[in-house]
Scaffold this active site. Sequence first.
Site, PDB file in Angstrom:
ATOM      1  N   GLU A 246      31.060  28.381 -25.702  1.00 18.69           N
ATOM      2  CA  GLU A 246      30.042  27.770 -25.079  1.00 18.69           C
ATOM      3  C   GLU A 246      29.501  28.537 -24.249  1.00 18.69           C
ATOM      4  O   GLU A 246      29.860  29.107 -23.477  1.00 18.69           O
ATOM      5  CB  GLU A 246      30.484  26.335 -24.355  1.00 18.69           C
ATOM      6  CG  GLU A 246      29.496  25.560 -23.930  1.00 18.69           C
ATOM      7  CD  GLU A 246      30.016  24.277 -23.120  1.00 18.69           C
ATOM      8  OE1 GLU A 246      31.345  24.080 -23.231  1.00 18.69           O
ATOM      9  OE2 GLU A 246      29.432  23.660 -22.333  1.00 18.69           O
TER      10      GLU A 246
ATOM     11  N   ARG B  99      46.980  28.963 -25.859  1.00 16.40           N
ATOM     12  CA  ARG B  99      45.670  29.847 -25.270  1.00 16.40           C
ATOM     13  C   ARG B  99      46.525  30.536 -24.153  1.00 16.40           C
ATOM     14  O   ARG B  99      47.698  30.584 -23.853  1.00 16.40           O
ATOM     15  CB  ARG B  99      44.811  28.706 -24.384  1.00 16.40           C
ATOM     16  CG  ARG B  99      45.579  28.192 -23.204  1.00 16.40           C
ATOM     17  CD  ARG B  99      44.632  26.792 -22.726  1.00 16.40           C
ATOM     18  NE  ARG B  99      43.496  27.377 -22.111  1.00 16.40           N
ATOM     19  CZ  ARG B  99      42.262  27.333 -22.231  1.00 16.40           C
ATOM     20  NH1 ARG B  99      41.954  26.582 -23.541  1.00 16.40           N
ATOM     21  NH2 ARG B  99      41.242  27.709 -21.726  1.00 16.40           N
TER      22      ARG B  99
ATOM     23  N   LYS C 271      36.587  28.977 -16.628  1.00 16.33           N
ATOM     24  CA  LYS C 271      35.167  29.233 -16.318  1.00 16.33           C
ATOM     25  C   LYS C 271      34.827  28.700 -14.926  1.00 16.33           C
ATOM     26  O   LYS C 271      34.047  29.280 -14.148  1.00 16.33           O
ATOM     27  CB  LYS C 271      34.205  28.765 -17.431  1.00 16.33           C
ATOM     28  CG  LYS C 271      34.202  29.903 -18.668  1.00 16.33           C
ATOM     29  CD  LYS C 271      33.269  29.210 -19.512  1.00 16.33           C
ATOM     30  CE  LYS C 271      33.496  29.575 -20.921  1.00 16.33           C
ATOM     31  NZ  LYS C 271      33.118  28.659 -21.866  1.00 16.33           N
TER      32      LYS C 271
END
Length: 580
Positions: free
Chosen positions: A60, A286, A296
């Site tokens: 994104e 992850r 983020k």
Amino acid sequence: MPKPPPHAAAATSDATAAAAPAGSETGGVSHGTNFIRNIIEDDLRTGRHGGRVATRFPPEPNGYLHIGHAKSICLNFGVARAYGGVCHMRFDDTNPAKEETEYVESILDSVRWMGFDWGEHLYYASDYFDQLYAYAELLVERGDAYVDSQSAEQIRAARGTLTEPGQDSPFRGRSVAENLDLLRRMKAGEFPDGAHVLRLKMDMRSPNINLRDPVIYRIRHHEHHRTGKRWVIYPLYDYTHAISDALEKITHSICTLEFEDHRPLYDWCVENLPVPYRPYQYEFARLNLTYAVLSKRRLIELVELGHVDGWDDPRMPTLVGVRRRGYTPEGMQLFCERIGVSKADSWIDMSVLEQAIRDDLEPRAPRAAVVLDPLKLVIDNFPADLREPCTAPVHPHRPELGRREFALTRELWIEREDFAEQPPKGYFRLSPGAEVRLRYAYVVRCTGCEKDADGRVTVVHCEYLPDTRSGTPGADAKKVKGNIHWVSAVDGVPAEVRLYDRLFAVPHPGAGDRDYKLDLNPQSRTVIRAWCEPGLAAAQPEQRFQFERHGYFVADRYDCRPGALVFNRAVTLKDSWTKR
Ligand code: ATP
Ligand code: MG
């Protein structure tokens, strides 16, 4: 981000133990195996996708890429490369409020820097807005979707919990005609944000909350970085992602574990819409890295609150940050290869990353002598006007790289810690009466020192032993235990050196409910003035060196210029953290 598991340390040492041999030449493609590769190989054998492999990397554009993304990049682009397939670069740009073109540019740049290429396959989810909307109308016409006019809070309250079923919306029974009319008016901009949403009509009693009539469209009067003001309704992630994969004929859609519970919705979308392909989703764990934060939201906060100097601050775990720090794409790939890919959540210790960087830089970084904490050494029996030529290998194991040249002079810079007036036991460097070798030159015997009014040593004196010159016959007959580096005080060039260290002082910043910012390492950057051997005057931005006895350094990408040298420390020679 998962909380540190109770056995975090054990998981960490597993990863270290599993490390591959140093410096393997892979060209960015792991030759190791993992469960994703096994699935792909099975599919290739059985012909499930007609022998094709098509993956995608779908960030994104709402921030800069970080080391966690590197794992996903190496996996997605890596398997495509290994099996002769393609990896699509796709921006998941469905949220107009948080996305910016600046991020798009930086993400593309970082993926290229990592050594991967999407060829002609650059896509944006926003390219599919028309198709996504057409499918939404189709779902409404089929009675598979309805417009809900509850508020966001009402929808949340009626969703139920893990143990309690949800409740049907009072708008669930709207007719197809009414739903279609409302959806079209939503699209036309007749309603304010939040007035209505479009939901799939699935099952409010499903044990999987993701299937309790998930919202697939919402109203958002916000300009989009690519579609401008054309749309005021935007599709949600799950719906968009599944359909984008299908439209691009992705074969293996690889994502992180938190999407495991979303897979039934993914499957529903690609099985119940007339899409051109049936992709499959697979989940992997992850990356969680100690002494760092990889979300983020937190990275944005560190930048905005000024805890770092920006996204590319060399302490940031962003790819622009590690690049500026002097890490190499090959080192990052080696790291990703070593940590492997699995389905079990775990923490990887920062030392695994640092070791991969060392192992990558060791065979290729030219050596240089740099004194970081200068103390003057005077060779009293050396003529004041003499400049005696010396040479040293550019790399100790690679003679083909040639030799560096510099001169020995009467006055030199040495490291302050290489002299001790009262040497502790086992100290083999300079102290009154002791002998050491000046690397690539003579053995010297220390004769004493001068001090200032505060008792701080200002100059060390010594005499050289004429028959001990490195490289001349018989020179090695003189045995000394210490071997110290030096820089000529006449020819040495000054530099600003930024000694970077880990950004956080603890392995799990913010563990418990603690504010992770309290765990920042106050010593993460020390800026010093150093003296470098003359050859470093020609250092080019991003050129990396091993400063002998110190570590790996890079000429700063932006600030290093001829006459104003600036070096950043990438990593020390040895792991110094485990001893702290
Ligand atoms: P963040 O949680 O930092 O905001 P994100 O998952 O929202 O990250 P995206 O831009 O959506 O970030 O991520 C793009 C791709 O990178 C996704 O496929 C995602 O699964 C993957 N990814 C993100 N973080 C990690 C990580 N820590 N380890 C491995 N893959 C990751
Ligand atoms: Mg995301």
